[in-house]
Design a protein around this motif. Structure first.
Motif, PDB file in Angstrom:
ATOM      1  N   ILE A   1      21.509 -26.140 -12.400  1.00  0.00           N
ATOM      2  CA  ILE A   1      20.481 -27.013 -12.990  1.00  0.00           C
ATOM      3  C   ILE A   1      20.944 -28.464 -12.925  1.00  0.00           C
ATOM      4  O   ILE A   1      20.179 -29.358 -12.549  1.00  0.00           O
ATOM      5  N   ASN A   2      22.210 -28.693 -13.278  1.00  0.00           N
ATOM      6  CA  ASN A   2      22.756 -30.052 -13.263  1.00  0.00           C
ATOM      7  C   ASN A   2      22.797 -30.637 -11.860  1.00  0.00           C
ATOM      8  O   ASN A   2      22.825 -31.851 -11.693  1.00  0.00           O
ATOM      9  N   LEU A   3      22.796 -29.808 -10.866  1.00  0.00           N
ATOM     10  CA  LEU A   3      22.763 -30.251  -9.473  1.00  0.00           C
ATOM     11  C   LEU A   3      21.321 -30.458  -8.999  1.00  0.00           C
ATOM     12  O   LEU A   3      20.992 -31.467  -8.377  1.00  0.00           O
ATOM     13  N   VAL A   4      20.449 -29.525  -9.320  1.00  0.00           N
ATOM     14  CA  VAL A   4      19.077 -29.539  -8.812  1.00  0.00           C
ATOM     15  C   VAL A   4      18.254 -30.673  -9.433  1.00  0.00           C
ATOM     16  O   VAL A   4      17.442 -31.302  -8.738  1.00  0.00           O
ATOM     17  N   VAL A   5      18.453 -30.967 -10.710  1.00  0.00           N
ATOM     18  CA  VAL A   5      17.641 -32.000 -11.365  1.00  0.00           C
ATOM     19  C   VAL A   5      17.760 -33.352 -10.664  1.00  0.00           C
ATOM     20  O   VAL A   5      16.746 -33.937 -10.270  1.00  0.00           O
TER      21      VAL A   5
END
Length: 164
Positions: free
Chosen positions: A125-129
């Motif tokens: 999630i921290n990468l995709v956002v």
């Protein structure tokens, strides 16, 4: 206008092509399971951005975040890894603020369907956002969108997203 298929695929290709899945510990587990979880996390992030854009003040917030990600140039491969490393918890905090009491159930759903650990889902999630916001920021600039235009596009994307 961008489509969910294009944006989701573009985010996935960008992350895999630039080997960003290993930023902040993502990919420590089996690579196949992590790659299996990636489309689910992309769908989750896109739906959360659409949901946020429906909340009071959310249109402007998403618009500002997309512009910020674009200005940070997170899509420039040379900048991507350092910039993503500077924002380690930002994505998960955004999703948590939108999901509220649904957050842990959503995370556990990804865990149960993909077999990866909870912390790996959070890392994804921290990468995709920021990658998603960077791509949306490019669309905002290219199409000269305002907050309303971006929100409308996100609403369309959310409706088009296939269930994962």
């Amino acid at each position: 206008m961008i489509t969910s298929e294009n944006l989701a695929e573009d985010v996935k290709r960008f992350i895999l092509r630039n080997n960003l899945i290993n930023v902040n510990g993502v990919g420590v587990e089996q690579e196949i399971s992590t790659k299996l979880a990636l489309p689910r996390v992309i769908t989750l992030v896109m739906n959360n951005l659409a949901e946020l854009s429906e909340q009071t003040g959310g249109q402007q917030a998403v618009y500002n975040m997309a512009n910020e990600a674009s200005q940070l140039d997170v899509l420039n491969v040379e900048n991507a890894q350092p910039e993503l490393a500077l924002m380690p918890e930002r994505g998960a905090e955004l999703v948590k603020s939108v999901q509220k009491d649904r957050y842990f159930g959503t995370i556990n759903s990804v865990v149960s369907t993909t077999g990866i650990q909870q912390n790996t889902v959070v890392d994804l999630i921290n990468l995709v956002v920021p990658v998603t916001l960077g791509m949306l920021g490019k669309q905002v600039a290219a199409n000269q969108w305002g907050p309303d235009d971006l929100a409308q596009s996100l609403q369309t994307l959310s409706r088009e997203m296939p269930p994962r």
